[in-house]
Enzyme design. Structure first.
Site, mmCIF file in Angstrom:
data_model
loop_
_atom_site.group_PDB
_atom_site.id
_atom_site.type_symbol
_atom_site.label_atom_id
_atom_site.label_comp_id
_atom_site.label_asym_id
_atom_site.label_seq_id
_atom_site.Cartn_x
_atom_site.Cartn_y
_atom_site.Cartn_z
ATOM 1 N N SER A 180 54.843 33.028 43.120
ATOM 2 C CA SER A 180 53.638 32.275 43.491
ATOM 3 C C SER A 180 52.530 32.567 42.503
ATOM 4 C CB SER A 180 53.180 32.663 44.899
ATOM 5 O OG SER A 180 51.897 32.111 45.173
ATOM 6 N N TYR A 208 49.904 38.970 50.662
ATOM 7 C CA TYR A 208 50.903 38.018 50.174
ATOM 8 C C TYR A 208 50.969 38.061 48.642
ATOM 9 C CZ TYR A 208 52.945 33.494 48.927
ATOM 10 O OH TYR A 208 53.719 32.500 48.372
#
Length: 334
Positions: A180, A208
């Protein structure tokens, strides 16, 4: 340091709002694949929804033997049956379902044992499954790890290490970690992987991002270590698929016009998994790709091999694996 990270993160993440426009030229996912992938075995984690589902379906339609590694096997079997019914007038799809719960390291070990008992070659491992508990407070797995780091890094790292013998049986194989752009926003603080921090200081987005950064740094270190052992046939790639409308995205953002649908998000994953072009951009067996199906910039922290080694060592310590795991594995294969 925090200000520098924020500024760089904003610069890197600005492109997500233009991703639809900047990838208009990319063909549909099926056009990115070779005509025939028969003879190739592919494990796709998290294949019941989103990017994983689209990736698994396209690979199966291209002829690969696809293993849907999922927690919800009932849903996966239903999906696999539907694919086979839809394809009855063309080729027979070779799809199977195996149980894998990334919130349980015991489940990861059971999966790896079951697969290794076949003594078959694995050509592509796609670590796609992940979680993003946006806006939620800290949550820990039953094994005591913060859930983002557990599911997004520790469990896929264990799965990858346990499947290395199978990957080495193939003449050429690839490990694809779905990453990501959020890794640009993060720092890795391994002391918090299994300890609680003050609730007011906890950010699910930072957790995250940190899990994705650790995921990236571990894979880069693995690629280096594989080369140190011997000339390896395994290629390691991390890929940012773009910001995609999946079940990781909060409901209030579901209709954002600039977001990819899962099929668009799967393009870069499929490209990295099957294209011969990626070989030219591998550096010591590793490369990081963007949603444009092109090499991209990583966080400078991922370029720091000392920091990457710290992530490797901490991960191996948590997994209770010997520091000489790779050399011992090679010795056992001979």
């Amino acid at each position: 340091m925090e200000t520098w990270i924020l500024l760089r993160s904003l610069w890197e993440m600005k492109e997500i709002f233009c991703q639809k426009f900047q990838t208009y030229y990319l063909p549909p996912p099926s056009h990115l694949l070779p005509n025939n992938l028969s003879g190739l075995s592919v494990i796709v984690t998290g294949a019941t929804s989103g990017i994983g589902l689209q990736t698994a379906q396209e690979l199966a339609k291209a002829g690969a033997h696809v293993i849907m590694a999922c927690r919800n096997t009932k849903a996966a079997n239903k999906i696999a049956c539907q694919w086979k019914e839809e394809a009855h007038n063309s080729r027979i799809l070779n799809v199977e379902v195996m149980e894998l719960d990334l919130l349980s390291l015991s489940s990861v070990r059971r999966f790896a044992i079951a697969w290794e008992q076949r003594a078959e070659a694995l050509h592509i491992l796609i670590n796609n499954a992940g979680i993003f508990l946006m806006g939620e407070s800290q949550k820990f797995s039953d094994e005591g790890f913060e859930q983002h780091i557990h599911v997004n890094h520790i469990a896929p790292a264990l799965l990858t290490l346990l499947l290395l013998p199978s990957l080495l049986r193939a003449p050429m194989s690839r490990i694809i970690n779905v990453n990501s752009v959020a890794h640009h926003c993060a720092v890795v603080e391994s002391k918090y992987w299994n300890s609680r921090i003050e609730e007011r200081k906890f950010s699910s987005f930072k957790a995250y991002g940190a899990s994705k950064l650790a995921h990236l740094m571990f894979l880069k270190t693995l690629a280096n270590k594989l080369l140190e052992q011997r000339k390896t046939s395994i290629q390691c790639l991390a890929v940012h698929p773009g910001v995609v409308n999946t079940n990781l995205v909060p409901a209030f953002q579901k209709k954002s016009f600039w977001m990819f649908d899962p099929a668009e998000g799967a393009r870069s994953v499929l490209f990295c998994a099957t294209s011969a072009d990626v070989v030219a951009h591998l550096v010591r067996g590793f490369a990081y790709y963007s949603c444009y199906c092109k090499p991209a910039r990583m966080s400078p922290r991922a370029a720091d091999m000392d920091a990457c080694m710290e992530v490797w060592q901490k991960t191996m310590e948590i997994l209770k694996l010997d520091v000489d795991y790779l050399s011992n594995m090679y010795d056992n294969l001979n």
